[in-house]
Design an enzyme around this catalytic site. Sequence first.
Site, PDB file in Angstrom:
ATOM      1  N   THR A  14       0.819  -1.216   0.000  1.00  0.00           N
ATOM      2  CA  THR A  14       0.000   0.000   0.000  1.00  0.00           C
ATOM      3  C   THR A  14       0.851   1.263   0.000  1.00  0.00           C
ATOM      4  O   THR A  14       0.421   2.305  -0.496  1.00  0.00           O
ATOM      5  CB  THR A  14      -0.951  -0.025   1.218  1.00  0.00           C
ATOM      6  OG1 THR A  14      -1.820  -1.147   1.077  1.00  0.00           O
ATOM      7  CG2 THR A  14      -1.799   1.219   1.318  1.00  0.00           C
ATOM      8  N   TYR A  27      -7.811  -0.446  -3.649  1.00  0.00           N
ATOM      9  CA  TYR A  27      -6.485   0.096  -3.942  1.00  0.00           C
ATOM     10  C   TYR A  27      -5.787  -0.868  -4.873  1.00  0.00           C
ATOM     11  O   TYR A  27      -6.065  -2.063  -4.892  1.00  0.00           O
ATOM     12  CB  TYR A  27      -5.699   0.335  -2.653  1.00  0.00           C
ATOM     13  CG  TYR A  27      -4.668  -0.713  -2.347  1.00  0.00           C
ATOM     14  CD1 TYR A  27      -3.329  -0.469  -2.597  1.00  0.00           C
ATOM     15  CD2 TYR A  27      -5.038  -1.950  -1.837  1.00  0.00           C
ATOM     16  CE1 TYR A  27      -2.375  -1.433  -2.326  1.00  0.00           C
ATOM     17  CE2 TYR A  27      -4.095  -2.909  -1.561  1.00  0.00           C
ATOM     18  CZ  TYR A  27      -2.759  -2.650  -1.805  1.00  0.00           C
ATOM     19  OH  TYR A  27      -1.837  -3.606  -1.546  1.00  0.00           O
ATOM     20  N   THR A  93       1.873  -4.431   4.273  1.00  0.00           N
ATOM     21  CA  THR A  93       1.786  -4.688   5.710  1.00  0.00           C
ATOM     22  C   THR A  93       1.254  -6.091   6.042  1.00  0.00           C
ATOM     23  O   THR A  93       1.447  -6.575   7.150  1.00  0.00           O
ATOM     24  CB  THR A  93       0.878  -3.644   6.396  1.00  0.00           C
ATOM     25  OG1 THR A  93      -0.439  -3.741   5.845  1.00  0.00           O
ATOM     26  CG2 THR A  93       1.423  -2.242   6.224  1.00  0.00           C
ATOM     27  N   ASP A  94       0.582  -6.731   5.063  1.00  0.00           N
ATOM     28  CA  ASP A  94      -0.094  -7.994   5.396  1.00  0.00           C
ATOM     29  C   ASP A  94       0.871  -9.102   5.813  1.00  0.00           C
ATOM     30  O   ASP A  94       0.550  -9.912   6.682  1.00  0.00           O
ATOM     31  CB  ASP A  94      -0.930  -8.480   4.204  1.00  0.00           C
ATOM     32  CG  ASP A  94      -2.180  -7.630   3.999  1.00  0.00           C
ATOM     33  OD1 ASP A  94      -2.482  -6.797   4.881  1.00  0.00           O
ATOM     34  OD2 ASP A  94      -2.848  -7.789   2.958  1.00  0.00           O
ATOM     35  N   LYS A 166       0.810  -7.711  12.857  1.00  0.00           N
ATOM     36  CA  LYS A 166      -0.310  -6.871  12.447  1.00  0.00           C
ATOM     37  C   LYS A 166      -1.538  -7.341  13.211  1.00  0.00           C
ATOM     38  O   LYS A 166      -1.881  -8.518  13.184  1.00  0.00           O
ATOM     39  CB  LYS A 166      -0.522  -6.996  10.933  1.00  0.00           C
ATOM     40  CG  LYS A 166      -1.561  -6.041  10.386  1.00  0.00           C
ATOM     41  CD  LYS A 166      -1.628  -6.085   8.856  1.00  0.00           C
ATOM     42  CE  LYS A 166      -2.642  -5.070   8.348  1.00  0.00           C
ATOM     43  NZ  LYS A 166      -2.719  -5.055   6.874  1.00  0.00           N
ATOM     44  N   GLU A 284       3.160 -32.755  28.019  1.00  0.00           N
ATOM     45  CA  GLU A 284       2.649 -33.498  26.852  1.00  0.00           C
ATOM     46  C   GLU A 284       3.583 -33.367  25.647  1.00  0.00           C
ATOM     47  O   GLU A 284       3.638 -34.241  24.784  1.00  0.00           O
ATOM     48  CB  GLU A 284       1.238 -33.038  26.476  1.00  0.00           C
ATOM     49  CG  GLU A 284       1.180 -31.700  25.763  1.00  0.00           C
ATOM     50  CD  GLU A 284       0.063 -31.641  24.708  1.00  0.00           C
ATOM     51  OE1 GLU A 284       0.121 -32.430  23.744  1.00  0.00           O
ATOM     52  OE2 GLU A 284      -0.846 -30.802  24.848  1.00  0.00           O
TER      53      GLU A 284
END
Length: 326
Positions: A14, A27, A93-94, A166, A284
């Site tokens: 972005t 976008y 940013t993802d 994020k 465990e």
Amino acid sequence: MKNPCIRVLATGGTIAGKAGSATRHAYVPGQIGIDDLLAAAAALDMGAALSGVQIANIGSEDIGPAVWSPLHKATVAAIADPAVDGIIITHGTDTVEETALLLDLTLPTAKPVVMVGAMRPADAVGSDGLRNLANAVRVAGNPDAAGRGVLVVMGDRVFAARDVRKVRTRGTDAFRGFPRESIGLVTPSALDWFGAPWRTGDAARFDWPREWPEVPILPIWAGIEPEYVGRLTGPDTRGVVVAGVGEGNMPDPLRQPLRELVARGVAVVRASRIDEGLVDREPEDDANGFLAARALNPPKARILLQLLLASGVSDRAAMQAEFDRR
Ligand code: SIN
């Protein structure tokens, strides 16, 4: 003191995107090239000399090994270049937290490496791209930014790669650090660190991988049936990250197929689907041969597991030590 020389490596996202109008809820990434980004940054008069390389110009949902390799190579070259004082990587940013951890684990800490993105396209009302870029210039030009590993600058804060995540899909305050919050505050004119560099002189922890072992993430939901383990894995699977509920928990019937994978030499890591999810080793894990992701979320645990497997580390205690590391 001379102005710092900063190499900007652009990958898209972005921060390089445009929405087309103030009201369109859309976008398109890759609209702004490195030359325009550099011109916009130069106009801010930050007292730094910027040069750039366009590595890619895509949304970060499409970033993976094909972009990571040239990005890593260009960053290594910039670190080795005596004319370069700091490196900025622009990124969507993802998935920036995954690329940040990968680079953090495979680069030396000799020079600042700062990743930056934006939540709003350049032409959006209240766009954050240029401010974040100015903040990144402030950080990358600061010698004290070296020795902290790869950094992510978003929303006037500086995060360490291992901590950053994020946590919101919208808004300019979309990032948090866990378990450490931000490690510094930045504006275009000021930078404050909350502590001294802690990795001064560190070499890269891992060589760049020659392969990307198959490591799926198994999401756990209420009522998941054990058959899903078989649906997600195959003969080439080398590791599985369980995105467990709570502290990395799963319905008991899933443990048997996972134990069978462990018996075949597949590494199984318990992580949590919860944002601030710390998963400790439990008895465990010894009984089942599982590993605990500790503070790494499932996508980051997957990156670390891939690097461990690609480097031939198979001893479970040695693997767990890398998840425990801060
Ligand atoms: C992306 O990750 O490329 C899209 C979203 C963003 O950059 O904020």
